[in-house]
Design a protein around this motif. Structure first.
Motif, mmCIF file in Angstrom:
data_model
loop_
_atom_site.group_PDB
_atom_site.id
_atom_site.type_symbol
_atom_site.label_atom_id
_atom_site.label_comp_id
_atom_site.label_asym_id
_atom_site.label_seq_id
_atom_site.Cartn_x
_atom_site.Cartn_y
_atom_site.Cartn_z
ATOM 1 N N LEU A 1 0.846 -1.193 0.000
ATOM 2 C CA LEU A 1 0.000 0.000 0.000
ATOM 3 C C LEU A 1 0.880 1.241 0.000
ATOM 4 C CD1 LEU A 1 -2.754 1.456 0.332
ATOM 5 C CD2 LEU A 1 -2.487 1.157 2.811
ATOM 6 N N ASN B 1 1.773 4.860 0.642
ATOM 7 C CA ASN B 1 1.269 5.808 1.629
ATOM 8 C C ASN B 1 2.104 7.088 1.619
ATOM 9 O OD1 ASN B 1 -0.334 6.696 3.821
ATOM 10 N ND2 ASN B 1 1.244 6.045 5.270
ATOM 11 N N CYS C 1 -2.151 -2.474 -3.932
ATOM 12 C CA CYS C 1 -3.410 -1.731 -3.843
ATOM 13 C C CYS C 1 -3.427 -0.668 -4.936
ATOM 14 C CB CYS C 1 -3.539 -1.084 -2.466
ATOM 15 S SG CYS C 1 -5.136 -0.293 -2.193
ATOM 16 N N GLU D 1 -5.185 2.082 -5.389
ATOM 17 C CA GLU D 1 -5.264 3.486 -4.970
ATOM 18 C C GLU D 1 -4.161 3.789 -3.971
ATOM 19 O OE1 GLU D 1 -6.433 7.110 -5.253
ATOM 20 O OE2 GLU D 1 -8.093 5.806 -5.868
ATOM 21 N N LYS D 2 -3.543 4.957 -4.088
ATOM 22 C CA LYS D 2 -2.485 5.380 -3.172
ATOM 23 C C LYS D 2 -3.056 6.333 -2.122
ATOM 24 C CE LYS D 2 0.933 5.289 -6.940
ATOM 25 N NZ LYS D 2 -0.020 4.993 -8.028
ATOM 26 N N ILE D 3 -2.514 6.263 -0.897
ATOM 27 C CA ILE D 3 -2.882 7.225 0.138
ATOM 28 C C ILE D 3 -2.004 8.461 -0.031
ATOM 29 C CG2 ILE D 3 -2.960 7.695 2.619
ATOM 30 C CD1 ILE D 3 -3.674 4.838 3.103
ATOM 31 N N TYR E 1 -11.075 9.418 -1.161
ATOM 32 C CA TYR E 1 -10.363 8.316 -1.802
ATOM 33 C C TYR E 1 -9.987 7.228 -0.797
ATOM 34 C CZ TYR E 1 -6.128 10.201 0.261
ATOM 35 O OH TYR E 1 -5.191 10.626 1.149
ATOM 36 N N VAL F 1 -9.728 3.075 -1.169
ATOM 37 C CA VAL F 1 -8.638 2.215 -0.703
ATOM 38 C C VAL F 1 -9.179 1.086 0.164
ATOM 39 C CG1 VAL F 1 -6.564 2.101 0.760
ATOM 40 C CG2 VAL F 1 -6.908 4.058 -0.766
ATOM 41 N N GLU G 1 -11.373 -1.526 -1.564
ATOM 42 C CA GLU G 1 -10.548 -2.454 -2.342
ATOM 43 C C GLU G 1 -9.903 -3.488 -1.430
ATOM 44 O OE1 GLU G 1 -6.478 -2.438 -5.088
ATOM 45 O OE2 GLU G 1 -7.631 -0.579 -4.858
#
Length: 258
Positions: free
Chosen positions: A164, A166, A197, A199-201, A235, A239, A242
């Motif tokens: 993930l 971040n 993942c 989507e990125k944080i 968003y 995350v 998902e």
């Protein structure tokens, strides 16, 4: 319970923040049964957050108090114990309860020292390992070591691993400029059987803001949906949706194999 560990032995990757965000979203937005075992002795940062938040929530006019759930999820401090006792304890908690069990670890990952993260990850007691990483090389090296250690254990064949991203600004570039920075790193982790993942944080100071401030997101007592929307953090739900879908799908596949 399905055991989830959000872990990277390198400090500053946001593992505790991501744990708090994901656990609170599951408990208060998705109405799932959630519990957290805090193994981070002696500081027990996660449990400390909860105690501070309960105090803030009791103060007159505090926004957290207005939003806080009447039935917050359980957080239990776990004292240092032998590897055998640790394994037996986590097995018991998983077997006796339903829902999602988050394991909060400190920043170490060492064999032979009754280290909670090493013992529980390599003994196959974690169903989903989520590794938060930044674009720092030391962070990625630490993540790679953790993945290889887990993958080398025969007891971890059913442990799923997700990388993930971040604290990402969107301006990260490879120094040679030849290939997309993220694609190169992700290919290395995929070769070891880790998922990525989608989507990125993103980098946003509100995600680490204390819950006694006017606008906050991270806390253990509620999912502040209006704050999430107002600060452009919706968003996060993409995350977590998902991750949840992937965790439940893998759990179903593992159950069908038994």
């Amino acid at each position: 319970m399905k055991a989830i560990a959000i872990f990277n032995e390198k400090g500053g990757t946001g593992k505790s923040t991501v744990t708090a965000l994901f656990a609170s979203w599951l408990a208060y937005e998705k109405c799932k049964q959630v519990a957290v075992l805090d193994f981070d002795s002696p500081s027990y940062q996660y449990d400390t957050w909860r105690r501070k938040e309960l105090r803030w929530a009791s103060e007159p006019g505090n926004e957290l108090g207005r939003l806080a759930s009447e039935n917050p999820y359980t957080i239990k401090k776990v004292p240092p114990m032998s590897s055998g006792d640790m394994i037996a304890f986590v097995k018991m908690v998983k077997e006796r309860n339903d829902g999602y069990l988050f394991l909060e670890f400190g920043g170490s990952f060492h064999s032979g020292k009754d280290d909670p993260s090493y013992v529980l990850l390599t003994e196959g007691l974690v169903d989903r390992l989520i590794i938060p990483v930044t674009t720092d090389e030391q962070t990625l090296d630490a993540a790679m070591y953790t993945v290889m250690s887990v993958r080398s254990s025969k007891k971890c064949r059913e442990t799923s691993i997700t990388l993930l991203w971040n604290n990402i600004s969107g301006n990260e570039r490879r120094s040679d400029g030849r290939q997309d920075w993220f694609s190169v790193a992700q290919a290395q982790f995929r070769a070891l059987g880790a998922d990525i993942c989608g989507e990125k944080i993103r980098r946003n100071e509100i995600l680490t803001r204390k819950a006694n401030s006017a606008l906050f997101v991270r806390n253990t007592l509620c999912w502040p949906k209006k704050n999430v929307k107002f600060m452009g953090c919706e968003y996060l739900e993409t995350v977590f949706n998902e991750l949840l879908e992937s965790i439940d799908k893998q759990n179903s596949l593992n159950n069908n194999k038994k």
